[in-house]
Scaffold this active site. Structure first.
Site: not given
Ligand code: MRU
Length: 342
Positions: A238, A248-249, A197, A45-46, A89
């Site tokens: 993201d 973002n998250k 995370q 993920r990320g 995703r």
């Molecule tokens: O759901 P995830 O764990 O994929 O979400 C990740 C994030 O929101 C990160 O902050 C984002 O992808 C930046 S990672 C360099």
């Protein structure tokens, strides 16, 4: 530094991020579907890491279809493979950036081109995207760190480190570079409910690098800021619209609002691959909703009634006006009126 993935001999090895930090288990993905499932299920993920894994999956797929002989025989399957990967995703635009890059690589292929050569070209392209992401993260680290010259208490959210990229990290890349320059007093790590995370991955990465940190639950950030114990908030992204609105998250927007109230710089760090040059505002960013189980249980243990109704958006949108700066590999773009260009 822990890597999220390793490619060897037509197989993508992914560390299972669902099990970190308690277990270090690697999954071997030797076909496109297993890479797609790993992305869907959060093994990897990320945003940048998702893009790199998808590119490797597509390259491995070409190798697995050698029997089709030529590009003419494989092209339809290739396009279907891209579509499958694109359904994993929806929010992180890096996925689509990587898939487009793989597709563009095939534009010079003629119908008679042999599958062996096709697989090698796509593997080279996936390798390039991965290596490029590491170079990009290091440049983001340097540009972001250049904004500061005093030791800082920094708050971060989610995981944006080597586990979320091909290596080094975006927001965590800035923190790593600041640390190398002796400019990190402490990192406040948001736990990052519901998927944790922050506590599972960011705390783990910082600990490995011996960067001082303290874990907090997400609802402690406001009080910390009120006490004057946060100098900077830095997060990843993201998807960023050209006006600077940033997905973002989930929880990021709340931090940006808090920063505005407490007069703390709120910085977004991301590669240009995270900017969606096709949309001019955050209103058009699709926000993934994740399964209810992520709120009802933690690692199989019930923390809510099994039938509790749940809303679980995985991301939120921070309006550009709350963002002090967006840092990419090209440099620092100061807000609030961003006009990001390719
Ligand atoms: O759901 P995830 O764990 O994929 O979400 C990740 C994030 O929101 C990160 O902050 C984002 O992808 C930046 S990672 C360099």
């Amino acid at each position: 530094m822990f890597a999220a993935m390793r490619y060897e001999n037509y197989c993508l090895h992914l560390i299972d991020q669902r099990r970190l930090p308690s277990e270090e288990t690697w999954l071997d993905c030797a076909d496109l579907e297993s890479v797609a499932l790993a992305i869907e299920d959060m093994v990897v993920r990320g945003a940048p890491a998702i893009g790199c894994a998808a590119a490797w999956g597509v390259a491995i797929d070409a190798h697995n279809h050698k029997k089709l002989g030529t590009w003419a025989g494989y092209k339809t399957t290739f396009l279907a493979s891209l579509e499958r990967m694109a359904r994993t995703r929806p929010t992180a635009v890096n996925l689509f950036y990587a898939l487009n890059a793989m597709k563009r690589e095939t534009e010079s292929f003629d119908g008679a081109m042999a599958m062996v050569a096709i697989a090698e070209r796509l593997i080279e392209k996936a390798r390039f995207l991965s290596d490029d992401d590491i170079r990009t993260c290091k440049a983001i680290g340097e540009h972001g760190a250049s904004l500061f010259n005093k030791p800082l208490h920094i708050l971060t959210h989610c995981n944006t480190g080597s586990l979320a990229t091909a290596g080094y990290g975006t927001a965590l890349g800035i923190i790593r570079t600041l640390h190398d320059k002796g400019l990190v007093k402490n990192v406040w790590v948001d736990e990052t409910r519901p998927y944790l995370q922050g506590s599972r991955l960011t705390a783990f990465e910082l600990g490995q690098d011996k960067i001082p940190y303290s874990l907090i639950t997400d609802n402690m950030a406001a009080y910390l800021m009120q006490l004057g114990r946060v100098d900077l908030v830095v997060v990843g992204a993201d998807r960023i619209a050209t006006n600077g609105d940033t997905a973002n998250k989930i929880g990021t927007y709340g931090l940006a609002v808090l920063c505005r109230h407490h007069n703390i710089p709120f910085v977004v760090a991301a590669p240009k691959a995270t900017i969606d040059f096709g949309i001019e505002s955050g209103a058009r960013i699709p926000v993934e909703e994740r399964p209810a189980g992520e709120l009802r249980e933690i690692q199989g243990i019930a923390i809510a009634p099994a039938d509790a109704r749940v809303w679980n958006p995985s991301f939120d949108i921070t309006p550009a006006e709350l963002i002090y700066a967006i840092v990419t590999e090209d440099g620092v773009f100061k807000g609030p009126s961003f006009k990001l260009r390719a």
